[in-house]
Design an enzyme around this catalytic site. Structure first.
Site, mmCIF file in Angstrom:
data_model
loop_
_atom_site.group_PDB
_atom_site.id
_atom_site.type_symbol
_atom_site.label_atom_id
_atom_site.label_comp_id
_atom_site.label_asym_id
_atom_site.label_seq_id
_atom_site.Cartn_x
_atom_site.Cartn_y
_atom_site.Cartn_z
ATOM 1 N N HIS A 1 0.873 -1.182 0.000
ATOM 2 C CA HIS A 1 0.000 0.000 0.000
ATOM 3 C C HIS A 1 0.915 1.239 0.000
ATOM 4 O O HIS A 1 1.990 1.202 0.607
ATOM 5 C CB HIS A 1 -0.851 0.071 1.274
ATOM 6 C CG HIS A 1 -2.127 -0.709 1.244
ATOM 7 N ND1 HIS A 1 -2.613 -1.367 2.362
ATOM 8 C CD2 HIS A 1 -3.049 -0.910 0.259
ATOM 9 C CE1 HIS A 1 -3.773 -1.955 2.059
ATOM 10 N NE2 HIS A 1 -4.049 -1.693 0.793
ATOM 11 N N CYS B 1 -2.078 3.069 9.142
ATOM 12 C CA CYS B 1 -3.127 2.157 8.654
ATOM 13 C C CYS B 1 -4.293 2.065 9.630
ATOM 14 O O CYS B 1 -5.411 1.748 9.229
ATOM 15 C CB CYS B 1 -2.605 0.737 8.489
ATOM 16 S SG CYS B 1 -1.149 0.523 7.510
HETATM 17 N N1 ARG Z 1 -4.036 -7.074 6.547
HETATM 18 C C1 ARG Z 1 -4.420 -5.831 5.942
HETATM 19 C C2 ARG Z 1 -4.405 -5.987 4.425
HETATM 20 O O1 ARG Z 1 -3.575 -6.697 3.922
HETATM 21 C C3 ARG Z 1 -3.501 -4.724 6.379
HETATM 22 C C4 ARG Z 1 -3.889 -3.381 5.870
HETATM 23 C C5 ARG Z 1 -2.919 -2.300 6.208
HETATM 24 N N2 ARG Z 1 -3.412 -1.039 5.792
HETATM 25 C C6 ARG Z 1 -2.738 -0.064 5.191
HETATM 26 N N3 ARG Z 1 -3.344 1.044 4.958
HETATM 27 N N4 ARG Z 1 -1.509 -0.227 4.769
HETATM 28 O O2 ARG Z 1 -5.200 -5.424 3.719
#
Ligand code: ARG
Length: 276
Positions: free
Chosen positions: A169, A265
């Site tokens: 991300h 996050c």
């Molecule tokens: N386990 C979640 C996923 O893989 C973690 C999300 C983390 N969020 C972020 N904004 N980086 O989607």
């Protein structure tokens, strides 16, 4: 001068767990969360943020172990909220809960087309200074979502391609800070995107961080004024940010790292100003 108090949305980790694998951080961590510790760590982050900002909560829902990561709820600016369309079915059940929360509070809620993955403020970050949105694609969000975002927010969108699975991300490897500075981990981006960043952001405003800091999710920072709240950061990171006038607050979020997320996050900024 009194600066405005930011507002963040968080979701208590009532049902937080690693129960599937959709990013490399989750490997080996299925059902390995220490729930009591996760709750304690989440509460510490909440307390730190309550001192700096206003925190609002969304009701956690059973069957959505990643709903704690409210950054992925959608993209918000002014009164406009574009609901995420998660790439993996494992997270799609979160979509209506977030849509409802914003609808119930009078936001203008727009849905993404069904076949167009876009993971909200996890992959799209507004410039603190201007009317520009940095948007990542390559892992979760698709480049085709750009047109919809441009239309919805009437803003310039700068697409950046992510290439390293560990930084899946945009908010895991890039952060736009108040005051016009940026922190980022260059190797997470393809060569063309690194050039785009270098062209768009003057060298004096860019802080490239080390792999060690990137892997501790130091880019995954919650920024309120001159404070950055992160999971963990090296002495060099703290010194570099200190030289630019920022304080770094570290609050361990190891249980959430097992799911591939940390401070930023776990929050969604609710007071993103609409352009004048
Ligand atoms: N386990 C979640 C996923 O893989 C973690 C999300 C983390 N969020 C972020 N904004 N980086 O989607």
């Amino acid at each position: 001068m009194q600066r405005t108090r930011h507002v963040f949305l968080m979701c208590p980790p009532e049902f937080f767990d690693v129960s599937y694998i959709i990013n490399p951080w989750m490997h080996g961590n299925v059902r390995k969360i220490d729930n009591a510790l996760a709750k304690k760590q989440w509460r510490s982050l909440y307390d730190v943020l309550c001192d700096l900002a206003t925190v609002r909560l969304v009701l956690p829902q059973p069957g959505t172990p990643d709903m704690v990561f409210t950054a992925n709820a959608g993209l918000l600016r002014g009164n406009t909220f574009l609901v995420s369309r998660f790439r993996y079915p494992e997270r799609q059940a979160e979509e209506p809960y977030f849509a409802d929360w914003f609808m119930d509070r009078g936001f203008d809620v727009t849905l993404m087309p069904r076949d167009m993955p876009f993971e909200g403020a996890g992959d799209a970050l507004f410039d603190r200074g201007g009317n520009r949105l940095w948007m990542a694609y390559g892992h979760r969000s698709v480049l085709a979502s750009k047109a919809k975002i441009e239309k919805c927010f009437d803003t310039e969108v700068v697409p950046l391609k992510l290439t390293d699975q560990r930084f899946y991300h945009l908010d895991t490897c890039f952060c736009a800070l108040e005051g016009g500075n940026f922190i980022y981990y260059p190797p997470a981006f393809d060569a063309a995107s690194q050039k785009t960043i270098e062209k768009r952001i003057p060298a004096a405003k860019r802080i490239a961080i080390s792999e060690e800091d990137a892997l501790a999710f130091a880019c995954n920072a919650v920024n309120a004024g001159k404070t950055l709240v992160v999971n963990r950061a090296s002495a060099a990171f703290v010194a570099d940010l200190g030289a630019k006038g920022y304080d770094v607050v570290q609050t361990p979020l190891t249980e959430f790292m097992k799911a591939g997320g940390s401070a930023k996050c776990l929050t969604l900024r609710l007071d993103e100003p609409a352009p004048a």
